[in-house]
Design a protein around this motif. Structure first.
Motif, PDB file in Angstrom:
ATOM      1  N   GLU A 123      23.248 114.858  -8.380  1.00 31.10           N
ATOM      2  CA  GLU A 123      23.747 113.928  -7.941  1.00 31.10           C
ATOM      3  C   GLU A 123      25.430 114.249  -7.649  1.00 31.10           C
ATOM      4  OE1 GLU A 123      22.248 111.609  -5.755  1.00 31.10           O
ATOM      5  OE2 GLU A 123      20.798 112.828  -5.983  1.00 31.10           O
ATOM      6  N   ILE A 171      17.427 102.751  -1.060  1.00 28.69           N
ATOM      7  CA  ILE A 171      17.086 103.548  -0.034  1.00 28.69           C
ATOM      8  C   ILE A 171      18.143 104.211   0.638  1.00 28.69           C
ATOM      9  CG2 ILE A 171      15.326 103.785   1.933  1.00 28.69           C
ATOM     10  CD1 ILE A 171      13.997 103.127  -0.890  1.00 28.69           C
ATOM     11  N   SER A 172      18.370 105.379   0.990  1.00 24.85           N
ATOM     12  CA  SER A 172      19.558 106.017   1.741  1.00 24.85           C
ATOM     13  C   SER A 172      18.952 106.693   2.819  1.00 24.85           C
ATOM     14  CB  SER A 172      20.223 106.893   0.632  1.00 24.85           C
ATOM     15  OG  SER A 172      21.536 107.238   1.271  1.00 24.85           O
ATOM     16  N   THR A 173      19.588 107.795   3.251  1.00 24.18           N
ATOM     17  CA  THR A 173      19.123 108.728   4.104  1.00 24.18           C
ATOM     18  C   THR A 173      19.519 110.087   4.088  1.00 24.18           C
ATOM     19  OG1 THR A 173      19.495 108.987   6.681  1.00 24.18           O
ATOM     20  CG2 THR A 173      21.263 107.763   5.482  1.00 24.18           C
ATOM     21  N   GLU A 225      26.002 105.494  -2.053  1.00 25.44           N
ATOM     22  CA  GLU A 225      24.912 106.405  -2.994  1.00 25.44           C
ATOM     23  C   GLU A 225      26.166 106.627  -4.145  1.00 25.44           C
ATOM     24  OE1 GLU A 225      23.033 109.930  -2.270  1.00 25.44           O
ATOM     25  OE2 GLU A 225      22.079 109.039  -0.457  1.00 25.44           O
ATOM     26  N   THR A 256      18.848 104.116 -12.226  1.00 25.60           N
ATOM     27  CA  THR A 256      19.060 104.092 -10.816  1.00 25.60           C
ATOM     28  C   THR A 256      18.186 105.248 -10.338  1.00 25.60           C
ATOM     29  OG1 THR A 256      20.919 105.443 -10.607  1.00 25.60           O
ATOM     30  CG2 THR A 256      21.297 103.077 -10.768  1.00 25.60           C
ATOM     31  N   ILE A 257      17.635 105.052  -9.113  1.00 23.54           N
ATOM     32  CA  ILE A 257      16.947 106.028  -8.228  1.00 23.54           C
ATOM     33  C   ILE A 257      17.290 105.975  -6.903  1.00 23.54           C
ATOM     34  CG2 ILE A 257      14.460 106.426  -7.274  1.00 23.54           C
ATOM     35  CD1 ILE A 257      13.467 105.123  -9.871  1.00 23.54           C
ATOM     36  N   VAL A 258      17.626 107.071  -6.425  1.00 18.30           N
ATOM     37  CA  VAL A 258      18.052 107.261  -4.927  1.00 18.30           C
ATOM     38  C   VAL A 258      16.781 107.973  -4.305  1.00 18.30           C
ATOM     39  CG1 VAL A 258      19.640 107.949  -3.185  1.00 18.30           C
ATOM     40  CG2 VAL A 258      20.630 107.081  -5.116  1.00 18.30           C
ATOM     41  N   ILE A 259      16.329 107.007  -3.011  1.00 18.84           N
ATOM     42  CA  ILE A 259      15.190 107.702  -1.990  1.00 18.84           C
ATOM     43  C   ILE A 259      15.967 107.915  -0.696  1.00 18.84           C
ATOM     44  CG2 ILE A 259      13.091 107.257  -1.251  1.00 18.84           C
ATOM     45  CD1 ILE A 259      12.534 105.426  -3.423  1.00 18.84           C
ATOM     46  N   ARG A 260      15.611 109.274  -0.481  1.00 22.31           N
ATOM     47  CA  ARG A 260      16.146 109.576   0.730  1.00 22.31           C
ATOM     48  C   ARG A 260      15.171 110.005   1.815  1.00 22.31           C
ATOM     49  NH1 ARG A 260      19.661 113.196  -2.140  1.00 22.31           N
ATOM     50  NH2 ARG A 260      21.212 111.898  -2.816  1.00 22.31           N
ATOM     51  N   PRO A 261      14.301 109.235   2.441  1.00 21.80           N
ATOM     52  CA  PRO A 261      13.176 109.576   3.332  1.00 21.80           C
ATOM     53  C   PRO A 261      13.692 110.552   4.496  1.00 21.80           C
ATOM     54  CG  PRO A 261      13.484 107.216   3.308  1.00 21.80           C
ATOM     55  CD  PRO A 261      14.715 107.741   2.280  1.00 21.80           C
ATOM     56  N   ILE A 307      16.635 100.763  -7.197  1.00 21.76           N
ATOM     57  CA  ILE A 307      16.122 101.777  -6.135  1.00 21.76           C
ATOM     58  C   ILE A 307      16.856 101.612  -4.931  1.00 21.76           C
ATOM     59  CG2 ILE A 307      14.428 102.687  -4.978  1.00 21.76           C
ATOM     60  CD1 ILE A 307      12.161 101.389  -7.279  1.00 21.76           C
TER      61      ILE A 307
END
Length: 75
Positions: A31, A13-15, A57, A69-74, A11
């Motif tokens: 993606e 954490i991106s933006t 990313e 894989t997991i990309v999270i963009r809060p 996992i």
């Protein structure tokens, strides 16, 4: 042994600021769209933070062929 163990996902954490490196006025649904729509001109004007997150990313996306894989963009 590995076939009996469950794979764990990576996992990241991106933006949302990675979009500063992409071509404007487009909806990105997958993606792979992020890789195809990279804009060197916009990336040049983006902050180093945005650029580094975009590069990271892409590395995570490439690692997806080996492990989940997991990309999270809060926001």
């Amino acid at each position: 042994l590995t076939r009996y163990t469950k794979k764990k996902a990576f996992i990241f954490i991106s933006t949302i600021s990675i979009y500063n490196c992409l071509k404007p006025s487009k909806i990105y649904e997958e993606e792979t769209d992020l890789v195809r729509n990279f804009s060197p001109l916009r990336a040049h004007k983006a902050s180093g933070y945005s650029q580094s997150k975009y590069v990271a990313e892409n590395l995570v996306y490439k690692a997806g062929s080996v492990l989940p894989t997991i990309v999270i963009r809060p926001a």
